[in-house]
Design a protein around this motif. Structure first.
Motif, short mmCIF file in Angstrom:
data_model
loop_
_atom_site.label_atom_id
_atom_site.label_comp_id
_atom_site.label_asym_id
_atom_site.label_seq_id
_atom_site.Cartn_x
_atom_site.Cartn_y
_atom_site.Cartn_z
N CYS A 132 0.79 -1.23 0.00
CA CYS A 132 0.00 0.00 0.00
C CYS A 132 0.82 1.28 0.00
N VAL A 133 2.11 1.20 0.28
CA VAL A 133 2.93 2.42 0.32
C VAL A 133 3.40 2.87 -1.05
N TYR A 134 3.30 2.01 -2.04
CA TYR A 134 3.70 2.40 -3.40
C TYR A 134 2.72 3.41 -3.97
N LYS A 135 3.17 4.13 -4.97
CA LYS A 135 2.30 5.10 -5.64
C LYS A 135 1.84 4.53 -6.97
N ASP A 136 0.53 4.56 -7.16
CA ASP A 136 -0.12 4.13 -8.40
C ASP A 136 -1.07 5.23 -8.84
N PHE A 137 -1.49 5.16 -10.10
CA PHE A 137 -2.63 5.96 -10.52
C PHE A 137 -3.83 5.42 -9.76
N PHE A 138 -4.96 6.09 -9.82
CA PHE A 138 -6.14 5.60 -9.12
C PHE A 138 -7.41 6.01 -9.86
N ILE A 139 -8.48 5.30 -9.57
CA ILE A 139 -9.79 5.58 -10.15
C ILE A 139 -10.76 5.87 -9.02
N CYS A 140 -11.38 7.05 -9.08
CA CYS A 140 -12.42 7.38 -8.12
C CYS A 140 -13.77 7.01 -8.74
N GLU A 141 -14.71 6.65 -7.89
CA GLU A 141 -16.04 6.26 -8.34
C GLU A 141 -17.07 7.01 -7.48
N GLN A 142 -18.15 7.40 -8.13
CA GLN A 142 -19.28 7.99 -7.43
C GLN A 142 -20.53 7.26 -7.90
N ALA A 143 -21.23 6.63 -6.98
CA ALA A 143 -22.43 5.87 -7.34
C ALA A 143 -23.62 6.80 -7.47
#
Length: 154
Positions: A143-154
């Motif tokens: 979990c400490v690594y940096k990745d891109f991310f996707i946010c979601e809104q339902a």
């Protein structure tokens, strides 16, 4: 038949939810993408999962890291990250509280759908967070690594 009437029939015909699709699409914040009743934001920067969770929560009311509910959504997200040139993105699941039992980060409920890559999850060097890889499979990652991310809104 007028263009407007034809357009409305096309919208109704393409979804079992009728005008819900049209209304949901119009509610996505600027810069977000709509798919199957949800709005998604694809980051242009990398972050640790902790920072990604915070960024999603502050981005929009009800924002969270994307939680994949099934193969159709998984396939769409894979296509989106390929188009955007992202090789790996954080998703909203973890087994940090109980090794091997992956839960949604938003509500701590078990994830029902998975698409793990061969030999995954393997907990190599304490990997408790879940990422989607551009080849379309899931991987557990520290979990400490940096990745891109996707946010979601339902």
């Amino acid at each position: 038949m007028s263009f407007a009437a034809l357009f409305m029939l096309l919208i109704i015909a393409q979804t079992s939810q009728g005008l819900t699709w049209f209304n949901a699409h119009r509610r996505c914040p600027k810069g977000w993408s709509w798919f199957s009743g949800h709005c998604y934001f694809f980051s242009k920067e990398k972050a640790t999962i902790k920072d990604a969770i915070t960024k999603c929560a502050y981005a929009v009311e009800g924002g969270r890291l994307a939680e994949v509910g099934g193969p159709r959504e998984d396939k769409w997200l894979k296509l989106q990250i390929k188009i955007r040139g992202m090789n790996r993105v954080w998703m909203g699941a973890s087994d940090i509280s109980d090794e091997g039992k992956f839960l949604k980060l938003s509500n701590a409920k078990s994830i029902k759908y998975t698409n793990w890559g061969k030999g995954q999850p393997d907990d190599y060097k304490t990997e408790d967070c879940v990422e989607l890889l551009d080849r379309g499979t899931w991987n557990d990652r520290n979990c400490v690594y940096k990745d891109f991310f996707i946010c979601e809104q339902a």
